[in-house]
Design an enzyme around this catalytic site. Structure first.
Site, PDB file in Angstrom:
ATOM      1  N   PRO A 116       0.835  -1.207   0.000  1.00 61.71           N
ATOM      2  CG  PRO A 116      -0.583  -1.478   1.821  1.00 61.71           C
ATOM      3  CD  PRO A 116       0.690  -1.992   1.214  1.00 61.71           C
ATOM      4  CD  GLU A 117       4.040   2.895  -2.835  1.00 66.61           C
ATOM      5  OE1 GLU A 117       4.358   3.921  -2.191  1.00 66.61           O
ATOM      6  OE2 GLU A 117       4.852   2.031  -3.187  1.00 66.61           O
TER       7      GLU A 117
ATOM      8  CG  HIS B 263      -3.815 -14.084   6.980  1.00 71.35           C
ATOM      9  ND1 HIS B 263      -2.626 -14.614   7.440  1.00 71.35           N
ATOM     10  CD2 HIS B 263      -4.227 -14.894   5.982  1.00 71.35           C
ATOM     11  CE1 HIS B 263      -2.326 -15.681   6.725  1.00 71.35           C
ATOM     12  NE2 HIS B 263      -3.281 -15.870   5.838  1.00 71.35           N
TER      13      HIS B 263
ATOM     14  NE  ARG C 299       5.379 -10.477   2.676  1.00 71.65           N
ATOM     15  CZ  ARG C 299       6.190  -9.977   1.765  1.00 71.65           C
ATOM     16  NH1 ARG C 299       5.688  -9.403   0.681  1.00 71.65           N
ATOM     17  NH2 ARG C 299       7.487 -10.027   1.921  1.00 71.65           N
TER      18      ARG C 299
END
Ligand SMILES: [Zn+2]
Length: 271
Positions: free
Chosen positions: A2-3, A89, A107
Site C-alpha cells: 500500500p502506497e 490473518h 505478512r
C-alpha cells in the site's frame, strides 16, 4: 505494497464513520511489526476524535493519546458494522460503538502502536523524520527547491527517500518526472528553478490523481500482489519499457537505480 494514495483512500473510507465512536473492546492477534505499547485496557472507553494521515501512517486521535497504524507490505483495513470472528490473518480489531475497525495483514509487517501524544518518543520515532505532505498546504515550494539543491543524489532517489516529500513511491516518482520532463538519473542539485517548479507541480498533480483513482494497487489491496491498478493503467512511462511514449512515440526506456526500476522517455526527458 500500500502506497500513500491507498492509505489516504483507506482513511477516507472510514474516518467519518468512526469519528465520535467509543472503544468497547480491543482484539490483538499474532504479533505485528512492533508491540502495541500499552495495555489493551488503556484503549477501552476512549473516544475516536479524528483520523488523520501522516505519510503512510494513519493516526487515530483518541480523547487521550493516539493510535498509529501502518499497513506494512500487505495490510488492509476494513470497517465493519458488526463484529465477525477473526480470520487467520486478522491481527487487530478496534471494536467501537460505530463498528469494528479490523486490520488484516498476512505478512505482519504492519503495525498498531499507541502513543500518549504525538510528542511521545514512540510517535516521534515513527513520524519525526517524515518529509512534507505532497497533498497538503504544507508542501512548500521553496523548501522543496532548497531540498533538491542541497542533495547530491539523483532526483528520483531524492523523491523516493521520503525525507523531502513523503509518499512519492516508484510509480509516482516516475510519472511526475515524466510530466516535468526530467530524467530520473539527473542529479537533484542540478535542476534549475523552472524545472524544479514543474516537478513540484507534477508531484501534486500525480498524487492527487492517484488518490482520485483509488491508488495504484487498491484493486488487489487485500491480496497485495501489486498488480495493475486504476492509476497504473493510465501511466505514461511506468511499466512501459519498449512501448512508444504517448507524447512523442519514442520507445520508453528502463534503468536500474538503487535496486528499483526507473522508466523514462529519452526524448521527452533529455536531461
Ligand atoms: Zn516522449
Amino acid at each position: 505494497m500500500p502506497e500513500l494514495p491507498e492509505v489516504e483512500v483507506t482513511r477516507r473510507s472510514f474516518a467519518q464513520a468512526i469519528e465520535g465512536a467509543r472503544v468497547l473492546r480491543v482484539f490483538l492477534g499474532k504479533p505485528l511489526r512492533w508491540p502495541l505499547g500499552c495495555e489493551l485496557d488503556t484503549l477501552v472507553g476512549r473516544v475516536v476524535v479524528s483520523v488523520r494521515r501522516r505519510g503512510k501512517y494513519l493516526l487515530l486521535d483518541l480523547d487521550q493519546g493516539l493510535v498509529l497504524l501502518h499497513l506494512g507490505m500487505s495490510g488492509s483495513l476494513r470497517f465493519m458494522p458488526a463484529e465477525l470472528p477473526p480470520g487467520p490473518h486478522d491481527h487487530f480489531d478496534l471494536v467501537t460503538t460505530a463498528g469494528v475497525l479490523r486490520l488484516n495483514d498476512p505478512r505482519r509487517f504492519g503495525a498498531v502502536v499507541y502513543a500518549a501524544s504525538e510528542q511521545a518518543p514512540t510517535a516521534c520515532k515513527l513520524l519525526g523524520r517524515l518529509g512534507m505532505e505532497p497533498l497538503s498546504d504544507d508542501f512548500c515550494w521553496s523548501d522543496f527547491q532548497a531540498g533538491l539543491r542541497g542533495s547530491r543524489a539523483s532526483v528520483k532517489q531524492v523523491l523516493m527517500a521520503g525525507r523531502l516529500v513523503v509518499g512519492v513511491g516508484n510509480i509516482y516518482a516516475s510519472e511526475a518526472l515524466f510530466l516535468a520532463g526530467i530524467r530520473p538519473t539527473t542529479s537533484a542539485a542540478r535542476i534549475g528553478a523552472v524545472r524544479a517548479r514543474r516537478l513540484y507541480e507534477a508531484i501534486r498533480q500525480v498524487m492527487a490523481r492517484a488518490v482520485e483513482r483509488g491508488g495504484s494497487t487498491l484493486r488487489n489491496f487485500s491480496s497485495a500482489d501489486g498488480s495493475v491498478g486504476h492509476f497504473q493503467s493510465e501511466a505514461h512511462v511506468y511499466g512501459r519499457e519498449g512501448v512508444p511514449c504517448h507524447t512523442c512515440g519514442t520507445l520508453v526506456r528502463m534503468v536500474r537505480q538503487g535496486q528499483r526500476s526507473s522508466y523514462f522517455c529519452p526524448r521527452c526527458q533529455r536531461t
